[in-house]
Enzyme design. Structure first.
Site, short mmCIF file in Angstrom:
data_model
loop_
_atom_site.label_atom_id
_atom_site.label_comp_id
_atom_site.label_asym_id
_atom_site.label_seq_id
_atom_site.Cartn_x
_atom_site.Cartn_y
_atom_site.Cartn_z
N SER A 181 -66.32 -41.07 123.66
CA SER A 181 -65.79 -41.49 122.37
C SER A 181 -64.48 -40.80 122.04
O SER A 181 -63.53 -41.43 121.58
CB SER A 181 -66.81 -41.23 121.26
OG SER A 181 -67.97 -42.01 121.47
N HIS A 191 -69.04 -38.60 114.36
CA HIS A 191 -67.96 -39.51 114.76
C HIS A 191 -66.92 -39.67 113.64
O HIS A 191 -65.72 -39.75 113.92
CB HIS A 191 -68.53 -40.86 115.19
CG HIS A 191 -69.06 -40.83 116.59
ND1 HIS A 191 -68.48 -41.54 117.61
CD2 HIS A 191 -70.10 -40.16 117.13
CE1 HIS A 191 -69.15 -41.31 118.73
NE2 HIS A 191 -70.14 -40.49 118.46
N ARG A 213 -62.78 -38.63 113.75
CA ARG A 213 -61.70 -39.57 113.42
C ARG A 213 -60.77 -39.07 112.32
O ARG A 213 -59.72 -39.67 112.10
CB ARG A 213 -62.28 -40.92 112.99
CG ARG A 213 -62.90 -41.69 114.10
CD ARG A 213 -63.14 -43.14 113.71
NE ARG A 213 -63.90 -43.35 112.50
CZ ARG A 213 -65.23 -43.36 112.42
NH1 ARG A 213 -65.95 -43.13 113.48
NH2 ARG A 213 -65.83 -43.60 111.27
#
Length: 176
Positions: free
Chosen positions: A14, A49, A53
């Site tokens: 990711s 996650h 970001r």
């Protein structure tokens, strides 16, 4: 351009996918999240996650089903689809998912997303090497994910595998 990033759980795929998209998409970036928030483990993963970001100028949309039906009100420099394994599970097992038509529905959704951006980065999973005998519905899911991975790897201009945090080029450009 279609870029496929694959790897095992916690392999760094990711983070690599985000970096690749940021390198390819100078301004407008969409993070398309497919994980449904079922339970504390999923919520913790989603929070992790989101934190990764921070500061990368991603617009985020959570859309767990029917990518082909997703209405986007603009074109993006890049879209990151996180991730194919969750999307397939949603389409196969959710009551309002595509069920037996999941494979075609997902590929149609990928086509739609490619029409909405310059660069699409798709994150997928490597779950094929544990040697465990699974119930038939799980075995079918694993086979369907493998078929989707093959189909997208064939279509993609660039394919990477993340192994223990190291990004290995498998197809296409080596220095992206």
């Amino acid at each position: 351009m279609l870029i496929l990033v694959t790897g095992g759980a916690a392999s760094g795929k990711s983070a690599h996918a985000e970096r690749l998209l940021c390198d390819c998409a100078p301004s407008s970036r969409l993070y398309l999240a497919t994980m449904q928030s079922f339970g504390a483990a999923a919520q913790a993963r989603i929070a992790r996650h989101r934190a990764l970001r921070q500061g990368k100028n991603f617009e985020t949309i959570e859309h767990p089903l029917d990518l082909a039906g997703l209405v986007l009100h603009r074109r993006y420099d890049g879209i990151l689809l996180e991730d194919l394994g969750n999307l397939l599970a949603n389409e196969v097992f959710a009551p309002d998912g595509a069920g037996d038509a999941a494979f075609g529905s997902i590929l149609a959704g990928i086509d739609h997303l490619q029409d909405c951006c310059e660069t699409l980065v798709v994150v997928t999973d490597e779950i094929f090497a544990d040697g465990i005998d699974y119930p038939p519905e799980t075995a079918r899911y694993i086979c369907d994910l493998a078929a989707l991975n093959r189909a997208l790897a064939t279509r993609a201009e660039v394919v990477y595998e993340s192994v223990c945090g190291i990004l290995l080029p498998l197809k296409g450009e080596k220095g992206i």
